[in-house]
Write a protein that holds these residues in place. Sequence first.
Motif, mmCIF file in Angstrom:
data_model
loop_
_atom_site.group_PDB
_atom_site.id
_atom_site.type_symbol
_atom_site.label_atom_id
_atom_site.label_comp_id
_atom_site.label_asym_id
_atom_site.label_seq_id
_atom_site.Cartn_x
_atom_site.Cartn_y
_atom_site.Cartn_z
ATOM 1 N N VAL A 274 -65.671 -19.325 16.849
ATOM 2 C CA VAL A 274 -64.472 -18.354 16.232
ATOM 3 C C VAL A 274 -65.527 -18.097 14.497
ATOM 4 O O VAL A 274 -65.831 -16.946 13.859
ATOM 5 N N ARG A 275 -65.081 -19.498 13.873
ATOM 6 C CA ARG A 275 -65.348 -19.528 12.537
ATOM 7 C C ARG A 275 -67.108 -19.120 12.425
ATOM 8 O O ARG A 275 -67.438 -17.961 11.569
ATOM 9 N N ALA A 276 -68.405 -19.428 13.667
ATOM 10 C CA ALA A 276 -69.662 -18.837 13.673
ATOM 11 C C ALA A 276 -69.876 -17.087 13.230
ATOM 12 O O ALA A 276 -70.251 -16.875 13.199
ATOM 13 N N PRO A 284 -67.266 -12.979 5.098
ATOM 14 C CA PRO A 284 -66.589 -14.025 4.176
ATOM 15 C C PRO A 284 -66.002 -15.458 4.818
ATOM 16 O O PRO A 284 -65.266 -15.132 5.453
ATOM 17 N N VAL A 285 -66.438 -16.513 5.236
ATOM 18 C CA VAL A 285 -65.728 -17.288 5.287
ATOM 19 C C VAL A 285 -65.715 -18.662 5.026
ATOM 20 O O VAL A 285 -66.791 -19.489 4.424
ATOM 21 N N ALA A 291 -60.299 -27.146 8.267
ATOM 22 C CA ALA A 291 -59.863 -26.528 9.302
ATOM 23 C C ALA A 291 -58.908 -25.262 9.818
ATOM 24 O O ALA A 291 -58.967 -25.011 10.841
ATOM 25 N N GLY A 292 -58.166 -24.910 8.901
ATOM 26 C CA GLY A 292 -57.928 -23.456 9.327
ATOM 27 C C GLY A 292 -58.982 -22.126 8.456
ATOM 28 O O GLY A 292 -58.570 -20.840 8.762
ATOM 29 N N ALA A 300 -57.774 -12.422 7.591
ATOM 30 C CA ALA A 300 -58.780 -11.859 6.268
ATOM 31 C C ALA A 300 -58.693 -10.293 7.822
ATOM 32 O O ALA A 300 -58.862 -8.825 6.778
ATOM 33 N N ALA A 301 -59.616 -10.382 8.698
ATOM 34 C CA ALA A 301 -60.305 -9.383 9.235
ATOM 35 C C ALA A 301 -59.119 -7.948 9.653
ATOM 36 O O ALA A 301 -59.278 -6.891 9.679
ATOM 37 N N VAL A 302 -58.134 -9.009 10.463
ATOM 38 C CA VAL A 302 -56.786 -7.905 10.623
ATOM 39 C C VAL A 302 -56.505 -7.143 9.344
ATOM 40 O O VAL A 302 -55.884 -5.665 9.316
#
Length: 399
Positions: A274-276, A284-285, A291-292, A300-302
């Motif tokens: 999901v991070r990838a 922005p990640v 870990a979170g 952030a997307a929501v």
Amino acid sequence: MTPARTASPRTARAINDRIALDLLVEQGPLTAARLRDLTGLSRPSVADLLQRLAREGLVAVVGEAGEERRGPNARLYGLVADRAHVAALDVRTHGVSLVLADLAGRTVGRAAFPVPEGERAGADGVIAGVIAALDDAMRGAAVPAVHTAVLGAPGLADPATGALLPVSSLPGWHARLPGALRERLAAPVRVENEVNLAGLAEHRGGAARDLDTFVLLWLGHGIGAAVILDGALRRGASGGAGELGFLPVPGTGRLPSATDCDGGFHALASSPAVRALAEAHGLPVPDARDAGAAEQAVRAAVAADEGQNAAFLDELAGRVALGAAGVAAVLDPGCVVLGGEVGRAGGAALADRVARRLRDLSPLATEVRAATVAGSPVLSGALATALDAARGELFGAPR
């Protein structure tokens, strides 16, 4: 026609005792008159019941009621909550958190042991640290002994022996911790897959409390599912029911193997994936070592559900729907609950998207809900399981 059997007086007393004790757990202290109303028992039967439970140390007079009426106040009878205590543990690779509760289910102590980065391979030190944290919590809460402990951990718990089966991706101390706890507590320590416990928590007081059949789809660092059918948790023949990380799905570029789930559904919906995916959408990640990171990216997307954020959520929902479609095709659960760090972060926004995609993939009507249990659902499920065991032994036959 065989005549119906009536319960023996002893069996009837045991059933009535359990009903009364469950009512005291659910509603708190009650008068004898209120117990008569709720149970339908006669005055002499309730009086005998209360005397019997008082002799067993399970019920005591805790106050009075009816201050506004004329005549003597009625006695309030309550559960002797400190008659026994239970422990619940949530075991992860990076640490262990635990809670202690009394027989009424009130939390009386908490503790946590974060595993130091340099000691993750040092099993003896980690186990000693967890035991020390438990001892400190018991002393602080004045808990002399634990009746039952339930430990939730990643991996497979053998349904026949209760042993945590070794998994190569987990640290060695995981498999040794249950035995160390049994030795320290001199009490039963039950081991359960952590996703199963989260599923039980959602069933007891979360998103699926109105359902008897559903599947909790856990989307986190690992992928898994808790299968609840007809009100009962289903573990499978070897304890592996719900290992959805190994589910072969399109879009991973290869197949999973018996020892590697990276080619399965895990490769599409786990936290690293999901991070990838968020990075691929230009979002922005946080640092990959966080870990979170995936959870934060989804939240952030929501919060800004448009443009690249909306496209990211749409693609993520499409991935999750693949796993949900596999579940629906085999089990037809009627409802899939999205849990784990990613599922909870996505909330209703992600659940609604998954439901729309799932309708295109499956002919079976399957509702999609977001998990709602606050805090640690693993601890909540472990605590409920431990209380069930302790009450079952001390209270007698269930209603």
